[in-house]
Write a protein that holds these residues in place. Structure first.
Motif, PDB file in Angstrom:
ATOM      1  N   ASP A  57       0.746  -1.078  -0.025  1.00  0.00           N
ATOM      2  CA  ASP A  57      -0.065   0.090   0.018  1.00  0.00           C
ATOM      3  C   ASP A  57       0.945   1.265  -0.091  1.00  0.00           C
ATOM      4  OD1 ASP A  57      -2.420  -1.357   0.190  1.00  0.00           O
ATOM      5  OD2 ASP A  57      -1.804  -1.847   2.252  1.00  0.00           O
ATOM      6  N   ILE A  58       1.944   1.138   0.594  1.00  0.00           N
ATOM      7  CA  ILE A  58       2.836   2.246   0.724  1.00  0.00           C
ATOM      8  C   ILE A  58       4.519   1.791   0.582  1.00  0.00           C
ATOM      9  CG2 ILE A  58       3.997   4.049   2.381  1.00  0.00           C
ATOM     10  CD1 ILE A  58       1.093   4.494   2.138  1.00  0.00           C
ATOM     11  N   ILE A  59       5.222   2.650  -0.169  1.00  0.00           N
ATOM     12  CA  ILE A  59       6.576   2.323  -0.189  1.00  0.00           C
ATOM     13  C   ILE A  59       7.231   3.303   0.318  1.00  0.00           C
ATOM     14  CG2 ILE A  59       8.525   2.135  -2.053  1.00  0.00           C
ATOM     15  CD1 ILE A  59       6.377   1.580  -4.260  1.00  0.00           C
ATOM     16  N   LYS A 111      10.581   6.961 -12.140  1.00  0.00           N
ATOM     17  CA  LYS A 111      10.280   5.571 -12.500  1.00  0.00           C
ATOM     18  C   LYS A 111       9.317   4.662 -11.713  1.00  0.00           C
ATOM     19  CE  LYS A 111      12.925   1.510 -13.580  1.00  0.00           C
ATOM     20  NZ  LYS A 111      12.093   1.195 -14.965  1.00  0.00           N
ATOM     21  N   LEU A 112       9.206   5.010 -10.715  1.00  0.00           N
ATOM     22  CA  LEU A 112       7.931   4.074  -9.805  1.00  0.00           C
ATOM     23  C   LEU A 112       6.698   4.593 -10.241  1.00  0.00           C
ATOM     24  CD1 LEU A 112       9.344   3.983  -5.920  1.00  0.00           C
ATOM     25  CD2 LEU A 112       8.605   2.214  -7.432  1.00  0.00           C
ATOM     26  N   LYS A 113       6.495   5.967 -10.235  1.00  0.00           N
ATOM     27  CA  LYS A 113       5.312   6.432 -10.759  1.00  0.00           C
ATOM     28  C   LYS A 113       4.875   6.247 -12.287  1.00  0.00           C
ATOM     29  CE  LYS A 113       3.017   8.204  -8.393  1.00  0.00           C
ATOM     30  NZ  LYS A 113       1.914   7.759  -7.369  1.00  0.00           N
ATOM     31  N   LYS A 114       6.008   6.041 -12.995  1.00  0.00           N
ATOM     32  CA  LYS A 114       5.694   5.569 -14.482  1.00  0.00           C
ATOM     33  C   LYS A 114       5.105   4.173 -14.452  1.00  0.00           C
ATOM     34  CE  LYS A 114       7.943   5.383 -18.862  1.00  0.00           C
ATOM     35  NZ  LYS A 114       9.320   5.635 -19.723  1.00  0.00           N
ATOM     36  N   PRO A 116       2.037   3.279 -11.587  1.00  0.00           N
ATOM     37  CA  PRO A 116       1.242   4.829 -11.262  1.00  0.00           C
ATOM     38  C   PRO A 116       0.564   4.890 -10.364  1.00  0.00           C
ATOM     39  CG  PRO A 116       0.306   3.548 -13.334  1.00  0.00           C
ATOM     40  CD  PRO A 116       1.566   2.714 -12.704  1.00  0.00           C
ATOM     41  N   ASN A 117       0.109   3.704  -9.692  1.00  0.00           N
ATOM     42  CA  ASN A 117      -0.859   3.566  -8.688  1.00  0.00           C
ATOM     43  C   ASN A 117      -0.241   3.444  -7.312  1.00  0.00           C
ATOM     44  OD1 ASN A 117      -3.403   3.939 -10.029  1.00  0.00           O
ATOM     45  ND2 ASN A 117      -3.245   1.752 -10.448  1.00  0.00           N
ATOM     46  N   SER A 118       1.188   3.561  -7.274  1.00  0.00           N
ATOM     47  CA  SER A 118       1.965   3.413  -5.980  1.00  0.00           C
ATOM     48  C   SER A 118       1.800   4.456  -5.293  1.00  0.00           C
ATOM     49  CB  SER A 118       3.557   2.693  -6.574  1.00  0.00           C
ATOM     50  OG  SER A 118       4.099   3.962  -7.057  1.00  0.00           O
ATOM     51  N   ASN A 119       1.844   4.462  -3.989  1.00  0.00           N
ATOM     52  CA  ASN A 119       1.920   5.538  -3.082  1.00  0.00           C
ATOM     53  C   ASN A 119       3.401   5.542  -2.236  1.00  0.00           C
ATOM     54  OD1 ASN A 119      -0.839   6.532  -3.165  1.00  0.00           O
ATOM     55  ND2 ASN A 119      -1.526   4.655  -1.963  1.00  0.00           N
ATOM     56  N   VAL A 120       4.016   6.548  -2.648  1.00  0.00           N
ATOM     57  CA  VAL A 120       5.389   6.650  -2.000  1.00  0.00           C
ATOM     58  C   VAL A 120       5.671   7.792  -1.319  1.00  0.00           C
ATOM     59  CG1 VAL A 120       7.997   6.961  -2.824  1.00  0.00           C
ATOM     60  CG2 VAL A 120       6.395   5.933  -4.525  1.00  0.00           C
ATOM     61  N   GLY A 122       6.095  13.225  -7.766  1.00  0.00           N
ATOM     62  CA  GLY A 122       4.969  12.298  -7.538  1.00  0.00           C
ATOM     63  C   GLY A 122       4.848  11.560  -6.105  1.00  0.00           C
ATOM     64  N   ALA A 123       5.588  12.094  -4.972  1.00  0.00           N
ATOM     65  CA  ALA A 123       5.684  11.563  -3.765  1.00  0.00           C
ATOM     66  C   ALA A 123       4.276  11.815  -3.275  1.00  0.00           C
ATOM     67  CB  ALA A 123       6.794  11.886  -2.965  1.00  0.00           C
ATOM     68  N   SER A 124       3.797  11.114  -2.288  1.00  0.00           N
ATOM     69  CA  SER A 124       2.594  11.374  -1.370  1.00  0.00           C
ATOM     70  C   SER A 124       3.033  12.048  -0.266  1.00  0.00           C
ATOM     71  CB  SER A 124       1.963  10.320  -1.249  1.00  0.00           C
ATOM     72  OG  SER A 124       1.285   9.707  -2.475  1.00  0.00           O
TER      73      SER A 124
END
Length: 209
Positions: free
Chosen positions: A49-51, A68-71, A74-78, A97-99
């Protein structure tokens, strides 16, 4: 239960996070990695759920890894978890793109609050950072200059500050050398300097190294 993947180069930090977070009734660390290659490899198998991503994780710098993670996911929450200066890097990571951004000096309660907020679809920054972003201190010229920089410019400046040559910067960020030279010229203009020595002094003032 919020599933967390910890990506940090320091074994003691990883073990400490796993032990502490797993003691919570709301969070479970499902994996931990020490490099970006390990991170992307495990994400093809597990879906956290969270990185929880360290800014200076080896192989690929934190902002590039975040992009790269967000590409790729795309649904990852960092959630960035870093010892780097919060008011220098937080804005760049949020743009990339970090949350959220949590300092390694934060309490475990703050970290847990950040994890839960991001897992719930929100964004986390500290009240202190929010105030600094909203109100420029007139005496803090380096910080004010920093806010003129794009996320990519911050990446280039950090790598140059670490002593990397244009070719190395280009390879790490997936750019060509001419583009890196263009970024250097922009950095000098935005930081009001006309040579590399002064530019690196600005980087030091911004706590980039």
């Amino acid at each position: 239960m919020v599933k967390v993947l910890v990506a940090d180069n320091h074994p003691i930090v990883r073990i400490g996070l796993e032990t502490t977070l797993n003691e919570s009734n709301e969070v479970e660390v499902i994996a931990s990695v020490s490099t970006t290659s390990e991170l992307f490899s495990i994400l093809s198998i597990k879906q956290p759920d969270i990185i929880l991503l360290e800014m200076d994780i080896p192989e690929v710098n934190g902002i590039t890894a975040l992009r790269k993670l967000k590409k790729d996911f795309p649904n990852s929450n960092v959630l960035i978890f870093s010892a780097q200066a919060e008011d220098v890097y937080a804005l760049s990571t949020l743009r990339a793109g970090a949350s959220g951004y949590v300092s390694k000096t934060a309490s475990i309660d703050t970290l847990l609050s950040a994890i839960k907020k991001v897992a719930g679809g929100g964004m986390f920054i500290t009240n202190e950072l929010a105030q600094r972003l909203a109100f420029d201190e007139s005496t803090n010229k380096p910080r004010k200059l920093f806010r003129k920089l794009s996320t990519r410019e911050v990446e280039v400046l950090k790598l140059l500050s670490l002593g990397k040559r244009n070719k190395q910067v280009a390879e790490e960020l997936g750019l060509n050398e001419k583009t890196v030279s263009t970024y250097k010229a922009r950095l000098m203009r935005k930081l009001n300097v006309d040579n590399m020595v002064d530019m690196l002094q600005q980087a030091k003032a911004l706590e980039l190294y």
